[in-house]
Design a protein around this motif. Structure first.
Motif, PDB file in Angstrom:
ATOM      1  N   GLY A 280       0.793  -1.216   0.000  1.00  0.00           N
ATOM      2  CA  GLY A 280       0.000   0.000   0.000  1.00  0.00           C
ATOM      3  C   GLY A 280       0.825   1.266   0.000  1.00  0.00           C
ATOM      4  O   GLY A 280       0.708   2.114  -0.899  1.00  0.00           O
ATOM      5  N   VAL A 281       1.700   1.414   0.997  1.00  0.00           N
ATOM      6  CA  VAL A 281       2.547   2.602   1.078  1.00  0.00           C
ATOM      7  C   VAL A 281       3.587   2.596  -0.036  1.00  0.00           C
ATOM      8  O   VAL A 281       3.846   3.617  -0.674  1.00  0.00           O
ATOM      9  N   GLY A 282       4.190   1.435  -0.276  1.00  0.00           N
ATOM     10  CA  GLY A 282       5.248   1.345  -1.281  1.00  0.00           C
ATOM     11  C   GLY A 282       4.782   1.730  -2.666  1.00  0.00           C
ATOM     12  O   GLY A 282       5.469   2.459  -3.387  1.00  0.00           O
ATOM     13  N   ALA A 283       3.608   1.255  -3.068  1.00  0.00           N
ATOM     14  CA  ALA A 283       3.093   1.585  -4.396  1.00  0.00           C
ATOM     15  C   ALA A 283       2.832   3.080  -4.526  1.00  0.00           C
ATOM     16  O   ALA A 283       3.082   3.674  -5.586  1.00  0.00           O
ATOM     17  N   MET A 284       2.334   3.708  -3.466  1.00  0.00           N
ATOM     18  CA  MET A 284       2.145   5.155  -3.492  1.00  0.00           C
ATOM     19  C   MET A 284       3.489   5.869  -3.621  1.00  0.00           C
ATOM     20  O   MET A 284       3.633   6.838  -4.378  1.00  0.00           O
ATOM     21  N   ALA A 285       4.482   5.385  -2.868  1.00  0.00           N
ATOM     22  CA  ALA A 285       5.799   6.018  -2.895  1.00  0.00           C
ATOM     23  C   ALA A 285       6.428   5.932  -4.281  1.00  0.00           C
ATOM     24  O   ALA A 285       7.039   6.896  -4.766  1.00  0.00           O
ATOM     25  N   VAL A 286       6.288   4.781  -4.925  1.00  0.00           N
ATOM     26  CA  VAL A 286       6.849   4.636  -6.271  1.00  0.00           C
ATOM     27  C   VAL A 286       6.221   5.660  -7.217  1.00  0.00           C
ATOM     28  O   VAL A 286       6.919   6.366  -7.967  1.00  0.00           O
ATOM     29  N   GLN A 287       4.915   5.780  -7.185  1.00  0.00           N
ATOM     30  CA  GLN A 287       4.226   6.674  -8.121  1.00  0.00           C
ATOM     31  C   GLN A 287       4.550   8.140  -7.852  1.00  0.00           C
ATOM     32  O   GLN A 287       4.786   8.929  -8.785  1.00  0.00           O
ATOM     33  N   ILE A 288       4.578   8.525  -6.577  1.00  0.00           N
ATOM     34  CA  ILE A 288       4.881   9.918  -6.235  1.00  0.00           C
ATOM     35  C   ILE A 288       6.322  10.248  -6.591  1.00  0.00           C
ATOM     36  O   ILE A 288       6.615  11.313  -7.151  1.00  0.00           O
ATOM     37  N   ALA A 289       7.242   9.332  -6.286  1.00  0.00           N
ATOM     38  CA  ALA A 289       8.654   9.580  -6.585  1.00  0.00           C
ATOM     39  C   ALA A 289       8.887   9.700  -8.087  1.00  0.00           C
ATOM     40  O   ALA A 289       9.661  10.556  -8.538  1.00  0.00           O
ATOM     41  N   ARG A 290       8.231   8.871  -8.871  1.00  0.00           N
ATOM     42  CA  ARG A 290       8.377   8.976 -10.323  1.00  0.00           C
ATOM     43  C   ARG A 290       7.840  10.321 -10.816  1.00  0.00           C
ATOM     44  O   ARG A 290       8.423  10.947 -11.693  1.00  0.00           O
ATOM     45  N   HIS A 291       6.757  10.772 -10.231  1.00  0.00           N
ATOM     46  CA  HIS A 291       6.214  12.085 -10.585  1.00  0.00           C
ATOM     47  C   HIS A 291       7.193  13.202 -10.232  1.00  0.00           C
ATOM     48  O   HIS A 291       7.276  14.212 -10.956  1.00  0.00           O
ATOM     49  N   LEU A 292       7.940  13.027  -9.165  1.00  0.00           N
ATOM     50  CA  LEU A 292       8.927  14.026  -8.753  1.00  0.00           C
ATOM     51  C   LEU A 292      10.195  13.982  -9.603  1.00  0.00           C
ATOM     52  O   LEU A 292      11.072  14.824  -9.450  1.00  0.00           O
ATOM     53  N   GLY A 293      10.281  12.991 -10.487  1.00  0.00           N
ATOM     54  CA  GLY A 293      11.424  12.897 -11.381  1.00  0.00           C
ATOM     55  C   GLY A 293      12.530  11.997 -10.908  1.00  0.00           C
ATOM     56  O   GLY A 293      13.648  12.025 -11.455  1.00  0.00           O
ATOM     57  N   ALA A 294      12.267  11.156  -9.919  1.00  0.00           N
ATOM     58  CA  ALA A 294      13.288  10.256  -9.387  1.00  0.00           C
ATOM     59  C   ALA A 294      13.291   8.926 -10.137  1.00  0.00           C
ATOM     60  O   ALA A 294      12.262   8.486 -10.669  1.00  0.00           O
ATOM     61  N   ARG A 295      14.442   8.296 -10.151  1.00  0.00           N
ATOM     62  CA  ARG A 295      14.554   6.899 -10.559  1.00  0.00           C
ATOM     63  C   ARG A 295      14.273   6.063  -9.318  1.00  0.00           C
ATOM     64  O   ARG A 295      14.771   6.362  -8.226  1.00  0.00           O
ATOM     65  N   VAL A 296      13.454   5.007  -9.460  1.00  0.00           N
ATOM     66  CA  VAL A 296      13.037   4.235  -8.292  1.00  0.00           C
ATOM     67  C   VAL A 296      13.446   2.779  -8.445  1.00  0.00           C
ATOM     68  O   VAL A 296      13.170   2.144  -9.470  1.00  0.00           O
ATOM     69  N   ILE A 297      14.115   2.280  -7.417  1.00  0.00           N
ATOM     70  CA  ILE A 297      14.392   0.848  -7.283  1.00  0.00           C
ATOM     71  C   ILE A 297      13.420   0.314  -6.239  1.00  0.00           C
ATOM     72  O   ILE A 297      13.385   0.803  -5.103  1.00  0.00           O
ATOM     73  N   GLY A 298      12.613  -0.667  -6.612  1.00  0.00           N
ATOM     74  CA  GLY A 298      11.584  -1.183  -5.717  1.00  0.00           C
ATOM     75  C   GLY A 298      11.909  -2.567  -5.222  1.00  0.00           C
ATOM     76  O   GLY A 298      11.946  -3.522  -6.008  1.00  0.00           O
TER      77      GLY A 298
END
Length: 308
Positions: A158-176
């Protein structure tokens, strides 16, 4: 009103379905006709008594902090909402008593925002706690910005999926970091999956040889230690699961209600930045089964109780 409540600490077996008095609407509160309420681990942890040293408890307790519904009556000091407004909220107060697993909840105005137009009540109820947690960690504790490489744990949750989407919107590269079953989900959200197990830190380092700029721990224990080991020299670390992060130079974060942050999440949902996945729904009278499903875990999506 009909509600779920408990009169003593315990597991799902202590939950009762029945009639309780309608809530009073204080000056700074909003009476909401509940349409849906999401289940979160904190609900059954509070119910088990784990928060007894932090929050006063007034029995019978109606569990639940996440909600979506329709305004029935704004308090006399509340100009922000009118009768008929569709809202969502993270209705956490400083006393365990009046939660959201009921036909009505009197929610402090500071805990509410308008429901995203394009999300149903079930999806909107599933957004507040997990969305606020991710948003507050990323924008305040970790200060994620464009060009950062961010490590997110339990990235299909739940939290992780939100974090991935918000971080991508902020322009970050995300390792999940994720279990094997969640790799496709994490990849679809825009992150690069790494699977839990032996040599997790080495697999993260293979993707980010210089270390990650920020790490978001949602698990604690050894996972937190692994996260610290894969940070870049000036990397930032935050945890919502383990207070030991403070001794590692990071921040421990406990989500707080914030109407402005909720409004920002609603706007992101309306822009198509955030998607919310509901895995299972249960009617109010089956809230104990909903709680059991949340406790069992393994669902790539939220468990939601529907009302009415």
């Amino acid at each position: 009103m009909k509600a779920i409540s408990y009169r003593r600490y315990g597991g799902p077996e202590v939950l009762e379905f029945g009639e309780l008095p309608d809530p009073k609407v204080g000056p700074d509160k909003v009476l909401v006709k509940v349409r849906a309420a999401a289940v979160n681990p904190v609900d059954w942890k509070c119910q088990a008594g784990y928060m007894d040293t932090v929050l006063d408890t007034v029995f019978p307790v109606i569990p639940g902090w996440d909600v979506s519904g329709v305004v029935v009556q704004p308090g006399v000091a509340v100009p922000e909402f009118a009768v008929g407004d569709e809202v969502m909220g993270y209705v956490r107060e400083d006393v365990l008593c009046h939660g959201t697993f009921a036909e009505y909840v009197a929610a402090p105005v500071r805990t509410l925002a308008r429901k995203p137009r394009d999300l149903g009540f079930e999806e909107s109820a599933a957004l507040p706690l997990v969305g606020l947690t991710a948003y507050q960690v990323l924008t305040r504790a970790l200060r994620v910005r464009e060009g950062d490489t961010l490590l997110v744990h339990a990235a299909a949750g739940g939290v992780g999926a939100m974090a991935v989407q918000i971080a991508r919107h902020l322009g970050a590269r995300v390792i999940g970091a994720v279990r094997e079953a969640g790799t496709d989900r994490v990849r679809a959200l825009g992150a690069e999956p790494v699977v839990y197990g032996d040599r997790l830190a080495a697999r993260v380092r293979a993707l980010a040889p210089g270390g990650v700029d920020a790490a978001f721990d949602t698990v604690g224990g050894q996972i937190l230690k692994d996260s610290a080991h894969v940070l870049a020299p000036d990397g930032r670390l935050a945890s919502i699961a383990d207070g030991e992060v403070i001794g590692m130079g990071g921040q421990y974060v406990f989500v707080r209600p914030d109407a402005a942050d909720l409004t920002a999440l609603a706007e992101l949902a309306e822009q198509g930045v955030l998607t919310v996945r509901v895995a299972k729904t249960y009617p109010l009278e089956e809230a104990a089964d909903a709680q059991r499903a949340n406790m069992e875990g393994g669902l790539q999506g939220k468990v939601v109780v529907t009302v009415g």
